[in-house]
Motif scaffolding. Structure first.
Motif, mmCIF file in Angstrom:
data_model
loop_
_atom_site.group_PDB
_atom_site.id
_atom_site.type_symbol
_atom_site.label_atom_id
_atom_site.label_comp_id
_atom_site.label_asym_id
_atom_site.label_seq_id
_atom_site.Cartn_x
_atom_site.Cartn_y
_atom_site.Cartn_z
ATOM 1 N N ILE A 37 12.750 -5.786 -51.198
ATOM 2 C CA ILE A 37 11.253 -7.383 -51.169
ATOM 3 C C ILE A 37 9.946 -6.317 -50.884
ATOM 4 C CG2 ILE A 37 10.377 -9.094 -49.770
ATOM 5 C CD1 ILE A 37 13.346 -9.386 -49.548
ATOM 6 N N LEU A 38 9.980 -5.667 -50.606
ATOM 7 C CA LEU A 38 8.630 -4.630 -49.934
ATOM 8 C C LEU A 38 7.906 -4.039 -51.234
ATOM 9 C CD1 LEU A 38 9.112 -3.817 -45.823
ATOM 10 C CD2 LEU A 38 7.702 -5.404 -46.865
ATOM 11 N N VAL A 57 4.995 -1.434 -44.136
ATOM 12 C CA VAL A 57 4.083 -2.803 -44.269
ATOM 13 C C VAL A 57 2.815 -2.634 -43.006
ATOM 14 C CG1 VAL A 57 6.063 -3.308 -42.629
ATOM 15 C CG2 VAL A 57 4.983 -4.641 -43.819
ATOM 16 N N SER A 58 2.018 -3.129 -43.676
ATOM 17 C CA SER A 58 0.668 -3.346 -42.675
ATOM 18 C C SER A 58 0.440 -4.509 -42.426
ATOM 19 C CB SER A 58 0.073 -1.815 -42.663
ATOM 20 O OG SER A 58 -0.776 -2.356 -42.142
ATOM 21 N N MET A 59 0.555 -4.969 -40.877
ATOM 22 C CA MET A 59 -0.325 -6.923 -40.949
ATOM 23 C C MET A 59 -0.815 -6.519 -39.973
ATOM 24 S SD MET A 59 3.254 -8.362 -42.519
ATOM 25 C CE MET A 59 1.871 -10.313 -43.311
ATOM 26 N N SER A 60 -1.577 -7.487 -39.815
ATOM 27 C CA SER A 60 -2.524 -8.598 -38.344
ATOM 28 C C SER A 60 -2.168 -9.583 -38.349
ATOM 29 C CB SER A 60 -3.723 -7.556 -38.333
ATOM 30 O OG SER A 60 -4.261 -8.754 -39.704
ATOM 31 N N ALA A 61 -2.590 -10.167 -37.100
ATOM 32 C CA ALA A 61 -2.357 -11.509 -36.510
ATOM 33 C C ALA A 61 -2.395 -12.718 -37.847
ATOM 34 C CB ALA A 61 -2.693 -11.998 -35.785
ATOM 35 N N CYS A 77 4.966 -9.752 -34.583
ATOM 36 C CA CYS A 77 6.327 -8.910 -35.023
ATOM 37 C C CYS A 77 7.267 -9.082 -35.058
ATOM 38 C CB CYS A 77 5.860 -9.108 -32.718
ATOM 39 S SG CYS A 77 6.783 -7.089 -33.148
ATOM 40 N N ALA A 78 7.425 -10.589 -34.718
ATOM 41 C CA ALA A 78 9.060 -11.155 -35.689
ATOM 42 C C ALA A 78 9.185 -11.379 -36.664
ATOM 43 C CB ALA A 78 9.048 -12.374 -35.112
ATOM 44 N N TYR A 79 7.816 -11.493 -37.737
ATOM 45 C CA TYR A 79 7.639 -11.613 -39.237
ATOM 46 C C TYR A 79 7.885 -10.078 -39.818
ATOM 47 C CZ TYR A 79 5.615 -12.691 -43.394
ATOM 48 O OH TYR A 79 5.733 -12.712 -45.172
ATOM 49 N N VAL A 80 7.158 -9.235 -39.255
ATOM 50 C CA VAL A 80 7.802 -7.580 -39.473
ATOM 51 C C VAL A 80 9.067 -7.500 -39.897
ATOM 52 C CG1 VAL A 80 6.646 -5.662 -39.096
ATOM 53 C CG2 VAL A 80 4.659 -7.280 -39.474
ATOM 54 N N LEU A 81 9.223 -7.326 -38.517
ATOM 55 C CA LEU A 81 10.986 -7.378 -38.778
ATOM 56 C C LEU A 81 11.876 -8.065 -39.630
ATOM 57 C CD1 LEU A 81 11.589 -6.834 -34.235
ATOM 58 C CD2 LEU A 81 10.870 -5.137 -35.837
ATOM 59 N N ASP A 82 11.482 -9.209 -39.499
ATOM 60 C CA ASP A 82 11.896 -9.926 -40.756
ATOM 61 C C ASP A 82 11.989 -9.854 -42.440
ATOM 62 O OD1 ASP A 82 13.939 -12.276 -40.986
ATOM 63 O OD2 ASP A 82 12.157 -12.848 -41.911
ATOM 64 N N LYS A 83 10.324 -8.684 -42.057
ATOM 65 C CA LYS A 83 10.513 -8.338 -44.062
ATOM 66 C C LYS A 83 11.238 -6.826 -43.999
ATOM 67 C CE LYS A 83 7.549 -9.528 -46.497
ATOM 68 N NZ LYS A 83 7.682 -10.213 -47.944
ATOM 69 N N LEU A 84 11.752 -6.185 -42.913
ATOM 70 C CA LEU A 84 11.832 -4.962 -43.010
ATOM 71 C C LEU A 84 13.414 -4.833 -43.286
ATOM 72 C CD1 LEU A 84 10.447 -3.287 -39.744
ATOM 73 C CD2 LEU A 84 10.456 -2.584 -42.399
ATOM 74 N N ASN A 85 14.239 -6.270 -42.288
ATOM 75 C CA ASN A 85 15.549 -6.716 -42.656
ATOM 76 C C ASN A 85 15.664 -7.234 -44.136
ATOM 77 O OD1 ASN A 85 15.943 -5.612 -39.610
ATOM 78 N ND2 ASN A 85 15.982 -8.175 -39.168
ATOM 79 N N GLY A 102 14.555 -6.149 -46.972
ATOM 80 C CA GLY A 102 14.160 -4.862 -47.300
ATOM 81 C C GLY A 102 14.816 -3.998 -47.556
ATOM 82 N N GLY A 103 16.195 -4.585 -46.854
ATOM 83 C CA GLY A 103 17.387 -3.551 -45.930
ATOM 84 C C GLY A 103 16.722 -2.397 -45.295
ATOM 85 N N TRP A 104 15.514 -2.213 -45.014
ATOM 86 C CA TRP A 104 15.816 -0.863 -43.622
ATOM 87 C C TRP A 104 16.140 -0.250 -43.243
ATOM 88 C CZ3 TRP A 104 12.411 3.068 -46.700
ATOM 89 C CH2 TRP A 104 11.534 2.767 -47.564
ATOM 90 N N HIS A 105 16.577 -1.808 -42.506
ATOM 91 C CA HIS A 105 17.547 -1.489 -41.132
ATOM 92 C C HIS A 105 18.634 -0.294 -41.672
ATOM 93 C CE1 HIS A 105 19.058 -4.878 -43.035
ATOM 94 N NE2 HIS A 105 20.463 -4.570 -42.597
#
Length: 231
Positions: A93-94, A135-139, A159-167, A169-172
């Motif tokens: 997704i990223l 991914v690079s994001m701010s509040a 932080c929760a949003y960034v972790l959700d985007k990583l998951n 995208g299959g980065w985990h």
């Protein structure tokens, strides 16, 4: 009308009917031979076109009855959707392609999870071992405005949003080792730590190998402003 005249008319009628119903064999044979001769005299191209025309007509007769226009449209749309689903690529997704084809840098270098928390905002950047950002994001990117960007709640949701985007995208599955880099002493420092230790970070938490502090310290530098004197 006399009986003799009636008898004569009946005989004549029977003869005419017999002549009209009984075909002449010689004329029939001559007609069939003429047709065969004409077919033999036809050029090969005309004969091939005639055969193809007959074959197409036979296919049309043997084909099942055509469905309605709306049913045809639905069938085409359904087949297109299924083919797209089967041929859909597994891009993340990223917007990243498969990691096996990209050079991520040294094998012993981990991924980095940078958390920059200061008084006015919180920035989170996830990088590959070659320092390219995933991914690079701010509040402010998730809807917080003005002074709310530096709050604890904004950093937690970020932080929760960034972790959700990583998951998503299959980065985990691609991240084998992760280093968390904390910088600054804002409210986002504690919030990001809580998220990583909570349910949102359960997929990336096993890969964390190191936690470091990248807060910049001042050695010497420029002269501080004159302190304010009251009274």
């Amino acid at each position: 009308m006399t009986p003799s005249t009636t008898r004569l008319l009946a005989k004549t009628t029977s003869k005419l009917s017999s002549l009209s119903l009984r075909p002449n064999q010689q004329s029939t044979r001559a007609f069939s031979q003429t047709c065969l001769r004409q077919q033999e005299e036809r050029p090969p191209a005309a004969r091939i076109s005639l055969l193809s025309k007959l074959a197409s007509e036979a296919q049309l007769r043997s084909a099942p009855p055509r469905q309605s226009g709306m049913a045809d449209i639905k069938h085409v749309l359904a087949s297109t959707t299924i083919s797209r689903a089967l041929n859909q690529s597994n891009d993340s997704i990223l917007g990243e392609s498969e990691g096996k084809t990209e050079n991520w840098g040294p094998a012993n270098e981990p991924f980095h999870f940078h958390i920059f928390a200061h008084r006015h905002n919180t920035h989170i950047t996830v990088t590959k071992p070659n320092r390219n950002a995933i991914v690079s994001m701010s509040a402010g990117n998730i809807g917080f405005k003005k002074t709310k960007r530096g709050s604890y709640d904004a950093a937690y949701q970020l932080c929760a949003y960034v972790l959700d985007k990583l998951n998503q995208g299959g980065w985990h599955r691609k991240i084998t080792s992760l280093e968390v880099v904390l910088r600054g002493f804002g409210a986002g420092r504690e919030a990001a730590t809580k998220v990583l230790l909570g349910n949102e970070g359960r997929l990336l938490r096993p890969h964390i190998k190191r936690v470091s502090d990248g807060t910049r310290l001042k050695f010497g530098g420029t002269r501080s402003p004159k302190p304010r004197r009251l009274g």
